[in-house]
Design an enzyme around this catalytic site. Structure first.
Site, PDB file in Angstrom:
ATOM      1  N   LYS A  42       0.833  -1.251   0.028  1.00  0.00           N
ATOM      2  CA  LYS A  42      -0.007  -0.172  -0.015  1.00  0.00           C
ATOM      3  C   LYS A  42       0.750   1.233   0.112  1.00  0.00           C
ATOM      4  CE  LYS A  42      -4.147  -1.404   2.265  1.00  0.00           C
ATOM      5  NZ  LYS A  42      -5.263  -1.328   3.278  1.00  0.00           N
ATOM      6  N   ARG A  91     -16.712  -5.243   8.623  1.00  0.00           N
ATOM      7  CA  ARG A  91     -17.749  -4.246   7.944  1.00  0.00           C
ATOM      8  C   ARG A  91     -18.894  -4.911   7.203  1.00  0.00           C
ATOM      9  NH1 ARG A  91     -13.101  -0.372   5.778  1.00  0.00           N
ATOM     10  NH2 ARG A  91     -12.296  -2.366   5.530  1.00  0.00           N
ATOM     11  N   SER A 129     -10.417   3.863   5.339  1.00  0.00           N
ATOM     12  CA  SER A 129      -9.450   4.803   5.267  1.00  0.00           C
ATOM     13  C   SER A 129      -8.923   5.325   3.760  1.00  0.00           C
ATOM     14  CB  SER A 129      -7.993   4.239   5.650  1.00  0.00           C
ATOM     15  OG  SER A 129      -7.950   4.118   6.945  1.00  0.00           O
TER      16      SER A 129
END
Ligand code: ADP
Length: 168
Positions: A42, A91, A129
């Site tokens: 990332k 989630r 994020s």
């Protein structure tokens, strides 16, 4: 019994979803360590040092929560820090598929370290994020998505959102 859990993640940046999960975990476990993982795949917006500071500031009021840099495998960090389990948030079904695969793999690596899941709270389950970074980079207001210190850091990075013009 798991008394000390590791909550690993990239936290780039920490969101109200992360904070909600840590706050709830701190009510279930004697100790929670938020582990800032080095995720080489990332491209980070904030440096590891910046994210450590952001995480420490927004969890400062939680007495049994600490923050540590976890550069290697989460299971190795558990052994080093004395954590009995890994904590992750769920989630959606998309999270579930990925998280269960990772949990199984971690148990192969370290059979004693189990992964525990907490469902995201309804009011923050939509937060990620990635979305926060996108909104902030386009000048959007993230004050309802991240803790105040993170919002200030985003404004420092991208500038203040432009004032809204009233329609006449
Ligand atoms: P990673 O790259 O390791 O997934 P993240 O910082 O994106 O790192 O997420 C860290 C953990 O926080 C993951 O378990 C993720 O499911 C959880 N998480 C992320 N956003 C939320 C949210 N809105 N509510 C609850 N948990 C969340």
């Amino acid at each position: 019994m798991a008394t000390h859990v590791l909550f690993p993640g990239t936290f780039d940046p920490p969101t109200l979803g992360h904070l909600d999960l840590v706050t709830r975990a701190a009510q279930h476990f004697a100790r929670v360590t938020v582990g800032l993982a080095g995720n080489p795949s990332k491209q980070a917006l904030f440096t590891a040092e910046e994210r450590l500071t952001l995480l420490r500031d927004c969890t400062a009021s939680l007495a049994n929560v600490s923050v540590a840099l976890v550069p290697g495998l989460a299971v190795e960090a558990c052994a080093t820090l004395g954590c009995q389990a890994i904590l992750r948030g769920l989630r959606s079904a998309t999270d579930y598929d990925y998280e269960v695969q990772m949990a199984h793999t971690n148990r192969v690596l370290a059979p004693d370290v189990d992964t525990l899941f907490l469902p995201a709270s309804a009011g923050v389950a939509h937060l990620s994020s990635t979305l926060v970074r996108q909104i902030a980079s386009l000048g959007g207001d993230c004050s309802k998505l991240v803790p105040p210190n993170v919002n200030a850091a985003l404004r420092g990075r991208f500038g203040k959102p432009p004032p809204r013009r009233k329609e006449s």
